[in-house]
Design a protein around this motif. Structure first.
Motif, PDB file in Angstrom:
ATOM      1  N   ASP A  29       0.832  -1.209   0.000  1.00 37.23           N
ATOM      2  CA  ASP A  29       0.000   0.000   0.000  1.00 37.23           C
ATOM      3  C   ASP A  29       0.865   1.258   0.000  1.00 37.23           C
ATOM      4  O   ASP A  29       0.608   2.207  -0.746  1.00 37.23           O
ATOM      5  CB  ASP A  29      -0.935   0.022   1.217  1.00 37.23           C
ATOM      6  N   LEU A  30       1.881   1.254   0.845  1.00 39.55           N
ATOM      7  CA  LEU A  30       2.779   2.405   0.915  1.00 39.55           C
ATOM      8  C   LEU A  30       3.502   2.607  -0.413  1.00 39.55           C
ATOM      9  O   LEU A  30       3.611   3.734  -0.908  1.00 39.55           O
ATOM     10  CB  LEU A  30       3.790   2.213   2.050  1.00 39.55           C
ATOM     11  N   GLU A  32       2.452   1.699  -3.377  1.00 34.64           N
ATOM     12  CA  GLU A  32       1.479   2.196  -4.355  1.00 34.64           C
ATOM     13  C   GLU A  32       1.209   3.681  -4.154  1.00 34.64           C
ATOM     14  O   GLU A  32       1.102   4.440  -5.120  1.00 34.64           O
ATOM     15  CB  GLU A  32       0.177   1.393  -4.252  1.00 34.64           C
ATOM     16  N   LYS A  33       1.097   4.107  -2.900  1.00 37.48           N
ATOM     17  CA  LYS A  33       0.873   5.532  -2.618  1.00 37.48           C
ATOM     18  C   LYS A  33       2.049   6.368  -3.100  1.00 37.48           C
ATOM     19  O   LYS A  33       1.863   7.443  -3.679  1.00 37.48           O
ATOM     20  CB  LYS A  33       0.625   5.745  -1.125  1.00 37.48           C
ATOM     21  N   LYS A  34       3.259   5.870  -2.864  1.00 38.59           N
ATOM     22  CA  LYS A  34       4.446   6.594  -3.333  1.00 38.59           C
ATOM     23  C   LYS A  34       4.468   6.676  -4.852  1.00 38.59           C
ATOM     24  O   LYS A  34       4.801   7.717  -5.424  1.00 38.59           O
ATOM     25  CB  LYS A  34       5.717   5.918  -2.826  1.00 38.59           C
ATOM     26  N   GLN A  36       1.865   6.646  -6.815  1.00 39.90           N
ATOM     27  CA  GLN A  36       0.823   7.605  -7.206  1.00 39.90           C
ATOM     28  C   GLN A  36       1.311   9.035  -7.002  1.00 39.90           C
ATOM     29  O   GLN A  36       1.110   9.898  -7.855  1.00 39.90           O
ATOM     30  CB  GLN A  36      -0.463   7.360  -6.401  1.00 39.90           C
ATOM     31  N   ILE A  37       1.958   9.267  -5.858  1.00 39.60           N
ATOM     32  CA  ILE A  37       2.489  10.606  -5.595  1.00 39.60           C
ATOM     33  C   ILE A  37       3.517  10.971  -6.653  1.00 39.60           C
ATOM     34  O   ILE A  37       3.504  12.092  -7.186  1.00 39.60           O
ATOM     35  CB  ILE A  37       3.096  10.679  -4.172  1.00 39.60           C
TER      36      ILE A  37
END
Length: 139
Positions: A29-30, A32-34, A36-37
């Motif tokens: 999850d982390l 994927e968030k990175k 996306q950012i």
């Protein structure tokens, strides 16, 4: 897993599989968030670069327009020839009184920005040269 850590986990009867799965889910999850950012940041960078290109083009266009205005309404024939037929060194915005250009800039509205000095100066000379090329055969 290091032996010491494995012993501590066994001693406390911790469910290794579910703990590892939870940790891996959080890590994914982390990540994927990175991603996306970073994807969003790339879009931001591209947008901001576009504004720089627009700003740069504004200063190029303004430099050319000011060169034309100066040539048409302010320059003497010898000043215009000096700037238009020179290698660009005859024109240095804001330095001394080269062909009366510093005084010209003090009189006319402009958004001159030293950040775009080279592009602006080259465009000014280009504009002055366009006028010179159009009138030199009549002088």
């Amino acid at each position: 897993m290091p032996d010491g850590l494995a012993e501590q986990v066994r001693a406390r009867d911790l469910p290794i599989s579910s703990i590892c799965q939870d940790a891996l889910r959080k890590a994914v999850d982390l990540a994927e968030k990175k991603e996306q950012i970073m994807s969003d940041m790339q879009a931001v960078v591209e947008r901001l670069r576009g504004t720089q290109d627009e700003e740069r083009q504004h200063h190029v266009d303004e430099g050319r327009e000011l060169g034309i205005l100066w040539a048409k309404e302010y320059a003497t024939a010898s000043e215009l020839r000096k700037v238009a037929e020179g290698d660009g060194e005859a024109y240095e915005h804001g330095v001394g009184s080269t062909a009366g250009i510093a005084e010209f800039y003090a009189e006319v509205e402009n958004s001159y920005d030293p950040k775009y000095q080279e592009e602006h100066n080259d465009a000014f000379v280009l504009g002055a040269r366009e006028v010179w090329d159009a009138v030199k055969h009549e002088l």
